[in-house]
Design an enzyme around this catalytic site. Structure first.
Site, PDB file in Angstrom:
ATOM      1  N   TYR A 155      31.750  36.163  72.954  1.00 34.35           N
ATOM      2  CA  TYR A 155      32.018  37.106  71.835  1.00 34.35           C
ATOM      3  C   TYR A 155      33.528  37.509  71.979  1.00 34.35           C
ATOM      4  O   TYR A 155      34.103  37.366  70.935  1.00 34.35           O
ATOM      5  CB  TYR A 155      31.069  38.128  71.954  1.00 34.35           C
ATOM      6  CG  TYR A 155      31.304  39.174  70.526  1.00 34.35           C
ATOM      7  CD1 TYR A 155      30.881  39.114  69.403  1.00 34.35           C
ATOM      8  CD2 TYR A 155      32.247  40.228  70.852  1.00 34.35           C
ATOM      9  CE1 TYR A 155      31.001  40.125  68.284  1.00 34.35           C
ATOM     10  CE2 TYR A 155      32.323  41.301  69.862  1.00 34.35           C
ATOM     11  CZ  TYR A 155      31.718  41.217  68.595  1.00 34.35           C
ATOM     12  OH  TYR A 155      31.905  41.992  67.628  1.00 34.35           O
ATOM     13  N   ALA A 157      35.828  35.755  73.452  1.00 34.63           N
ATOM     14  CA  ALA A 157      36.653  34.711  72.919  1.00 34.63           C
ATOM     15  C   ALA A 157      36.600  34.286  71.433  1.00 34.63           C
ATOM     16  O   ALA A 157      37.837  34.206  71.101  1.00 34.63           O
ATOM     17  CB  ALA A 157      36.248  33.431  73.906  1.00 34.63           C
TER      18      ALA A 157
END
Length: 251
Positions: A155, A157
């Site tokens: 998430y 990233a």
């Protein structure tokens, strides 16, 4: 009527922040193309808009699949001839999984919806905006695009990537009439976060209670910022990364 005669396509419009945007944008005069993977939920959004005197179109689509995106944008353009505003709001969480607990399937799912989905939607909508020399793109990221702890590895990233993508959109197309900005909400009460916010012992609750605002947000508060960025009032704001987090990221 800040969006009078505008056409706005909003992904994730069946619930939460996307639905709040759809309802508010319609009240402000926009014709709304409400997109969600759940047709029943997005049809309910459209029913609410129409009951309030607005105009909207409900479309089901998987934004992580190119063929689906092409089909739904084609239907939207057939109905309204243009799309002035694109709000890439659809997203999914990864239950705060660290990288060693993130298998490839979860990684691909999160990146596919949160980042690739915005890329596919933008690439399908952007050409007709460029033809007219004007358009607005909003990418709903997260404080997880700014700090750690707002999600898991995938998430975080995906949201960092979405902010970078937004800045590059602004750099590449701002002088061609395209206004692109990122919204970075903190904790927001939505169907996606309901279970987490109910758990007083969840690790993230300590962070939520510690923010200067002392609470989490309601979807309508995020929609108010989206309305400003979608309107002509924000025409000098390009490539911005705008936190709306109750002060979560002040430190």
């Amino acid at each position: 009527m800040k969006l009078q005669n505008k056409v706005a396509l909003i992904t994730g419009a069946g619930s939460g922040m996307g639905q709040a945007q759809a309802l508010l944008f319609a009240k402000e005069g926009a014709k709304v193309v409400a997109v969600d993977v759940n047709l029943q939920s997005v049809e309910e959004t459209v029913r609410q808009i129409e009951a309030d005197g607005g105009e909207a179109l409900a479309l089901k689509g998987d934004i992580s699949k190119k063929e689906s995106v092409q089909a739904l944008v084609k239907l939207a353009l057939k109905e309204y001839d243009r799309i002035d505003i694109l709000s890439n709001t659809a997203g999914v969480l990864d239950d705060y999984a660290p990288t060693l607990e993130t298998d490839e399937a979860l990684w691909d799912k999160i990146i596919g919806i949160n980042l690739k989905g915005a890329y596919l939607m933008t690439n399908e909508v952007l050409p007709q905006m460029l033809d007219r020399g004007k358009g607005t793109i909003m990418n709903v990221a997260s404080i997880a695009a700014m700090v750690a702890g707002g999600g898991g590895a995938a998430y975080t990233a995906s949201k960092h990537g979405l902010v970078g993508y937004t800045k590059q959109l602004s750099f590449d197309y701002g002088k061609k009439g395209i206004k692109a900005n990122a919204i970075c909400p903190g904790a927001v009460s939505t169907g996606m976060t309901e279970e987490i916010l109910r758990d007083e012992d969840a690790p993230v609750m300590e962070s939520i209670k510690g923010v200067p605002a002392g609470r989490y947000a309601q979807p309508e508060e995020i929609a108010n910022l989206a309305l400003f960025l979608a309107s002509d009032e924000s025409d000098f704001i390009h490539g911005a990364v705008m936190p709306i987090d109750g002060g979560w990221t002040v430190q």
